[in-house]
Design a protein around this motif. Structure first.
Motif, PDB file in Angstrom:
ATOM      1  N   UNK A  77       0.841  -1.197   0.000  1.00  0.00           N
ATOM      2  CA  UNK A  77       0.000   0.000   0.000  1.00  0.00           C
ATOM      3  C   UNK A  77       0.870   1.239   0.000  1.00  0.00           C
ATOM      4  N   UNK A  78       0.682   2.127  -0.988  1.00  0.00           N
ATOM      5  CA  UNK A  78       1.467   3.346  -1.068  1.00  0.00           C
ATOM      6  C   UNK A  78       0.795   4.504  -0.370  1.00  0.00           C
ATOM      7  N   UNK A  79       1.318   5.700  -0.627  1.00  0.00           N
ATOM      8  CA  UNK A  79       0.754   6.905  -0.027  1.00  0.00           C
ATOM      9  C   UNK A  79       1.771   7.602   0.848  1.00  0.00           C
ATOM     10  N   UNK A  80       2.655   8.414   0.232  1.00  0.00           N
ATOM     11  CA  UNK A  80       3.707   9.081   0.984  1.00  0.00           C
ATOM     12  C   UNK A  80       3.129  10.052   2.006  1.00  0.00           C
ATOM     13  N   UNK A  81       1.970  10.626   1.679  1.00  0.00           N
ATOM     14  CA  UNK A  81       1.410  11.646   2.558  1.00  0.00           C
ATOM     15  C   UNK A  81       0.398  11.065   3.538  1.00  0.00           C
ATOM     16  N   UNK A  82       0.263   9.765   3.531  1.00  0.00           N
ATOM     17  CA  UNK A  82      -0.637   9.103   4.476  1.00  0.00           C
ATOM     18  C   UNK A  82       0.177   8.573   5.652  1.00  0.00           C
ATOM     19  N   UNK A  83       0.070   9.175   6.837  1.00  0.00           N
ATOM     20  CA  UNK A  83       0.896   8.743   7.985  1.00  0.00           C
ATOM     21  C   UNK A  83       0.729   7.270   8.320  1.00  0.00           C
ATOM     22  N   UNK A  84      -0.481   6.730   8.123  1.00  0.00           N
ATOM     23  CA  UNK A  84      -0.702   5.322   8.458  1.00  0.00           C
ATOM     24  C   UNK A  84       0.021   4.395   7.489  1.00  0.00           C
ATOM     25  N   UNK A  85       0.073   4.783   6.216  1.00  0.00           N
ATOM     26  CA  UNK A  85       0.687   3.913   5.207  1.00  0.00           C
ATOM     27  C   UNK A  85       2.205   3.900   5.287  1.00  0.00           C
ATOM     28  N   UNK A  86       2.797   4.963   5.872  1.00  0.00           N
ATOM     29  CA  UNK A  86       4.257   5.063   5.918  1.00  0.00           C
ATOM     30  C   UNK A  86       4.872   3.871   6.652  1.00  0.00           C
ATOM     31  N   UNK A  87       4.268   3.461   7.746  1.00  0.00           N
ATOM     32  CA  UNK A  87       4.844   2.384   8.566  1.00  0.00           C
ATOM     33  C   UNK A  87       4.217   1.024   8.296  1.00  0.00           C
TER      34      UNK A  87
END
Length: 528
Positions: free
Chosen positions: A505-515
């Motif tokens: 799952x991508x999404x650089x600006x999604x804090x949940x997806x980062x980790x």
């Protein structure tokens, strides 16, 4: 003729270039002839061949690294699996350089493995045999170098005449036999249009419409166009095709000569000015103006390579993609964004993550593993286990009867030789019968030794646990205190075999997806 020591014996077979030429003239298959010689040799010394290491006919004899069966043989010899190796002549073992010959000689010497030939039995612990063996390898290397010089000279002469001397044609062409001597090229009806398409898209007159090497590789893969080896197109494949002067009707030899490195692998060295490049006999697929434009575009879009031998990524060689299996690499973004760890494979859906997050996750995983490992170790304090006396006594009583059975099996082995000579047994049936008898003897001997091995293995496991815990603790303690990426990389590689990374799952600006990624750690445990 005296008998050789009892034990396990194997045979090694390799065809030389002379053997292949003889077979092409209609002579008998070399391996069949050599097996008859070695079977007769085994009967002479009262031993049994239980395994055959047979190289493929096209395998090169120059380097150990190019002979898979020789690599397997040396590993088994170093593990002291064999009492002796049967070979028609010592020259079959190594024709490489001094380093390769030393590897072969030391493997047999330190494992105390005999080399059995029709002319002589070489005992590596005997100084005279060792000298004879090394002299035989030296003469073999001299003969090989003479043959190589003759063949290389013939290839250079062929290139100067415009012939194509390679064994594999470049993409877009197929080899065609010339009326006299040698080969040339002719366009491949399926592949030649693809070559023209690649050059056309890469050198489009409108710079805005040009496709770079990465886009070209993706475009061809999307179209379902296979490479010459039916694999996917990569940036490296496109680069090699665009640089190849064969597509403007030229042939070249020696531009990137291969040299042997210390690891035994061949790698191209820097281009040199003494190569041979002439107009070939084959028709071109691309005009020279298009080819020159492609070279200029590649030069303009080149980048400065990283300093040789310098490691800038502490996780280099440790993180592998859990989807495609390839190595993950560091992608710096300058001052705009933090560096990321990405999978360089174009078609891989694995999503990248910031380097500092993956690094911290790896260290945290190492801490959690160490905690669990120490808890497991605490419950299993080192102590000496007593041998089961009843079991040992049963083995001792069994040994008395097994020795008699051993003599019976030896008599059966001699009878198998007699049946082979009388042509009652074929070579295949003889080998199957001999291996069956040898297996029964080995099973008896292994049963006796099993109880002693269990104690020794337990002691090694205890020592491994004692060594592993302090090493991992040290790495965790000093890792963050070190600024040198190369030293950090060496520390991690001393305790981590590898780690696999997966993020769907991508999404650089999604804090949940980062980790939200999975990192599986494989610690490096001492091998027993």
């Amino acid at each position: 003729m005296s008998r050789l020591p009892y034990g396990k014996y194997a045979a090694y077979l390799r065809k030389s270039r002379i053997d292949l030429e003889a077979e092409a003239r209609g002579e008998e298959d070399t391996y069949k002839r050599h097996m008859r010689i070695l079977i007769e040799l085994s009967k002479r010394y009262g031993i049994t061949i239980t395994e055959i290491y047979s190289e493929k006919p096209a395998t090169s004899g120059e380097r150990i690294s190019e002979r898979p069966e020789m690599i397997r043989l040396l590993e088994d010899v170093e593990n002291e699996q064999w009492t002796g190796i049967l070979v028609v002549e010592v020259e079959r073992l190594a024709r490489g350089d001094t380093m390769d010959q030393g590897i072969v000689a030391n493997a047999f010497k330190y494992s105390n493995t005999l080399i059995v030939t029709p002319m002589r039995v070489y005992d590596p612990q005997n100084s005279d045999d060792e000298e004879y063996f090394e002299f035989g390898l030296f003469m073999s290397r001299r003969e090989f170098k003479t043959t190589t010089r003759r063949l290389q000279g013939g290839r250079v002469d062929g290139v100067r005449d415009g012939r194509y001397v390679g064994n594999t044609p470049p993409y877009g062409y197929q080899r065609v036999k010339l009326p006299g001597k040698g080969w040339s090229l002719e366009p491949n009806t399926d592949q030649a249009p693809i070559v023209r398409l690649i050059f056309s898209l890469y050198t489009d007159p409108d710079p805005e419409k040009r496709m770079g090497t990465a886009r070209l590789a993706k475009h061809l893969n999307t179209m379902g166009v296979p490479t010459a080896r039916n694999s996917k197109w990569t940036v490296a494949t496109i680069n090699g095709l665009l640089r190849n002067p064969v597509y403007i009707g030229r042939v070249r030899w020696g531009s990137r000569p291969l040299i042997k490195r210390r690891d035994g692998k061949s790698r191209p060295r820097k281009p040199r000015d003494q190569w041979v490049e002439v107009v070939g006999m084959h028709p071109p697929l691309i005009d020279e103006a298009t080819f020159d434009l492609a070279q200029n575009i590649m030069q303009d879009h080149g980048h400065t390579p990283a300093p040789r031998g310098k490691i800038s990524n502490p996780l280099a060689g440790l993180i592998r993609c859990d989807i495609c299996g390839g190595p993950m690499v560091l992608r710096p973004y300058g001052d705009k964004n933090p560096s990321s760890i990405i999978c360089p494979s174009q078609d891989c859906p694995n999503v990248s993550s910031y380097f500092h997050i993956i690094e911290e996750r790896l260290l945290q995983s190492l801490r959690e593993w160490l905690k669990s490992y120490k808890a497991q170790w605490k419950d299993k304090q080192p102590k000496t286990k007593r041998t089961d006396q009843m079991k040992l006594k049963a083995h001792e009583e069994m040994l008395k009867s097994l020795r008699k059975k051993f003599d019976d099996l030896n008599n059966q082995k001699n009878e198998a030789h007699n049946l082979l000579e009388l042509k009652v047994y074929s070579i295949e049936v003889f080998m199957e019968r001999s291996q069956s008898l040898a297996k029964q003897i080995d099973e008896i001997r292994e049963t006796i030794a099993q109880a002693e091995k269990e104690i020794e293995l337990e002691q090694k496991r205890i020592a491994a646990r004692v060594e592993t815990i302090p090493k991992v603790e040290h790495v965790i303690e000093v890792y963050q205190k070190t600024d040198d990426p190369g030293k950090k990389n060496a520390m991690l590689k001393s305790v981590v075999e590898q780690a696999t990374y997966r993020k769907e799952r991508g999404g650089r600006w999604n804090p949940e997806a980062i980790n939200q990624f999975t990192l599986v750690l494989y610690p490096k445990l001492p091998k027993i």
